[in-house]
Design an enzyme around this catalytic site. Structure first.
Site, mmCIF file in Angstrom:
data_model
loop_
_atom_site.group_PDB
_atom_site.id
_atom_site.type_symbol
_atom_site.label_atom_id
_atom_site.label_comp_id
_atom_site.label_asym_id
_atom_site.label_seq_id
_atom_site.Cartn_x
_atom_site.Cartn_y
_atom_site.Cartn_z
ATOM 1 C CG MET A 1 15.334 30.718 -29.633
ATOM 2 S SD MET A 1 15.404 30.331 -27.808
ATOM 3 C CE MET A 1 17.132 30.102 -27.681
ATOM 4 C CB CYS B 1 7.877 31.976 -37.314
ATOM 5 S SG CYS B 1 7.317 33.347 -36.293
ATOM 6 N NE ARG C 1 10.848 26.660 -25.467
ATOM 7 C CZ ARG C 1 9.585 25.926 -25.329
ATOM 8 N NH1 ARG C 1 8.574 26.491 -24.620
ATOM 9 N NH2 ARG C 1 9.602 24.744 -25.951
HETATM 10 C C1 FMN Z 1 11.768 33.378 -27.844
HETATM 11 C C2 FMN Z 1 11.784 32.642 -29.146
HETATM 12 C C3 FMN Z 1 12.049 33.087 -30.251
HETATM 13 C C4 FMN Z 1 11.966 32.106 -31.329
HETATM 14 N N1 FMN Z 1 12.609 32.668 -32.662
HETATM 15 C C5 FMN Z 1 12.464 31.894 -33.698
HETATM 16 C C6 FMN Z 1 13.297 32.075 -34.893
HETATM 17 O O1 FMN Z 1 13.650 33.584 -34.980
HETATM 18 N N2 FMN Z 1 13.218 31.208 -35.972
HETATM 19 C C7 FMN Z 1 12.646 29.920 -35.735
HETATM 20 O O2 FMN Z 1 12.921 29.052 -36.709
HETATM 21 N N3 FMN Z 1 12.364 29.554 -34.477
HETATM 22 C C8 FMN Z 1 12.114 30.229 -33.451
HETATM 23 N N4 FMN Z 1 11.891 30.087 -32.273
HETATM 24 C C9 FMN Z 1 11.536 28.331 -32.210
HETATM 25 C C10 FMN Z 1 12.884 27.770 -31.645
HETATM 26 O O3 FMN Z 1 13.769 27.843 -32.518
HETATM 27 C C11 FMN Z 1 12.325 26.278 -31.308
HETATM 28 O O4 FMN Z 1 11.986 25.566 -32.455
HETATM 29 C C12 FMN Z 1 11.448 26.187 -30.225
HETATM 30 O O5 FMN Z 1 11.835 26.977 -28.971
HETATM 31 C C13 FMN Z 1 11.650 24.547 -29.732
HETATM 32 O O6 FMN Z 1 12.678 24.454 -29.114
HETATM 33 P P1 FMN Z 1 12.705 24.254 -27.566
HETATM 34 O O7 FMN Z 1 11.731 23.430 -26.828
HETATM 35 O O8 FMN Z 1 14.200 23.746 -27.479
HETATM 36 O O9 FMN Z 1 12.624 25.751 -27.082
HETATM 37 C C14 FMN Z 1 11.806 30.794 -31.251
HETATM 38 C C15 FMN Z 1 11.463 30.395 -29.895
HETATM 39 C C16 FMN Z 1 11.517 31.198 -28.840
HETATM 40 C C17 FMN Z 1 11.058 30.647 -27.436
#
Ligand code: FMN
Length: 334
Positions: A21, A104, A230
């Site tokens: 993230m 992304c 998250r």
């Molecule tokens: C603030 C933020 C930054 C993120 N940055 C990245 C990142 O640098 N690389 C990536 O592959 N995914 C990134 N993601 C996506 C997360 O890795 C993840 O796939 C997404 O939040 C869904 O998972 P969750 O529901 O558990 O949050 C980001 C998500 C958030 C909310």
């Protein structure tokens, strides 16, 4: 069911990993999550081109400390040559795994043809992976994808198969399309379909927020590892919770006092590791402090006050006041 999985030569406990993230999961955050049981962590995404032009942030973003292992450094890019050169530079930081970001959704990244834009160009995605795999030697290369570009283009299984063919050692799947960004529901059916399409490990990601949803992700998708983003905001304890749920053990959530103690510890890590003066480091700490206070009486007001914090002493005083508020409420309600 085995207690561990193997990604290339790397052994990872089969519990829950921390998702990459950007702007959130920096070293301080990763260390907090590791402390509470994250099985595996991934760096914030780093631009392959930026690294090749020796971006000053490279060392900050790519450094892997032993406490964080097993850890991946994640790269994004749209050109196989830059990706291969970036991999060679990143290898100097001895990551356990190199991950490529093909999920992304942010316009700044997608506009360069990287991130989830690659979901629309499976051939280029495979070429980038192949170049990274060749440059990485025996360090495994994994890829993180979305379910597709949009509802009419759900192609994660096809994409995963192509990436497996290009030498990827595992695939992480976030069950949303690019068009969804972070809204709507993550589709576990797509993750199951990817698992059925490839024989390398599949990492399931999207909307895991507690022990029950972690178990459900494993059961509904058959994935090899679960990844949490998250759900760990202000809540590194989620890794302890999910581990207990998977082992069928009782989980005792932290008390508010413990949460505030951990919040302050997290803030101390941010100050120590950010390389910035205390006041600037506190700007980074503000959102984390606010997340730790979520879900209590009077949280909204206190979260607002977190965004004013400019010293560690103020954070300590705010945490003490927050605990007092909850105690006085308990007494009044008794
Ligand atoms: C603030 C933020 C930054 C993120 N940055 C990245 C990142 O640098 N690389 C990536 O592959 N995914 C990134 N993601 C996506 C997360 O890795 C993840 O796939 C997404 O939040 C869904 O998972 P969750 O529901 O558990 O949050 C980001 C998500 C958030 C909310």
């Amino acid at each position: 069911m085995s207690d561990t999985i193997k990604i290339g030569k790397v052994t990872i406990p089969r519990t829950a990993a921390l998702a990459p993230m950007a702007g959130v999961a920096d070293r301080a955050y990763r260390l907090m999550c590791k402390r509470y049981g994250a099985a595996y962590v991934v760096s914030e995404m780093v631009s392959a081109k930026g690294i090749c032009y020796s971006d000053r942030k490279t060392a900050e973003l790519c450094t892997v400390t032993d406490e964080e292992r097993p850890m991946a450094v994640q790269l994004f890019g749209s050109e196989p040559d830059f990706m291969a050169d970036a991999v060679k530079i990143v290898l100097e930081y001895r990551p356990d795994i190199i991950d490529i970001n093909m999920g992304c959704p942010v316009p700044k990244v997608v506009g360069t043809g990287a991130g989830s834009a690659l979901m629309k160009d499976v051939k280029l995605a495979a070429s980038i992976t192949e170049a990274a795999v060749r440059a990485a030697g025996d360090t495994p290369v994994t890829v993180k994808i979305r379910s597709g570009w949009n509802a009419d283009g759900i192609n994660a299984p096809e994409m995963a198969k192509a990436l497996e063919g290009a030498g990827a050692a595992a695939i992480a799947v976030h069950g949303r399309t690019r068009d969804m960004f972070y809204s709507g529901e993550s589709d576990s059916g797509v993750i199951r379909a990817v698992k059925g399409a490839v024989s390398i490990p599949v990492i399931g990601n999207g909307d895991v927020t507690d022990g029950a949803s972690c178990r459900a992700m494993y059961e509904e998708t058959g994935c090899d590892l679960v990844m949490i983003g998250r759900g760990s905001y202000g809540n590194p304890f989620i890794f302890r919770e999910t581990e207990a749920a998977l082992k069928g053990e009782e989980y005792i959530p932290p008390t508010l006092e413990e949460k505030m103690r951990v919040m302050l510890e997290h803030i101390r890590f941010i100050i120590e590791l950010s390389g910035k003066c205390e006041e600037l480091a506190m700007h980074e700490a503000r959102k984390h402090a606010a997340w730790y206070m979520n879900g209590y009486y009077g949280s909204a007001k206190f979260r607002g006050r977190c965004y004013q914090l400019s010293s560690y002493a103020e954070a300590e005083a705010l945490a003490a006041e927050f605990i007092e508020l909850q105690k006085s409420r308990e007494i009044n309600n008794a």
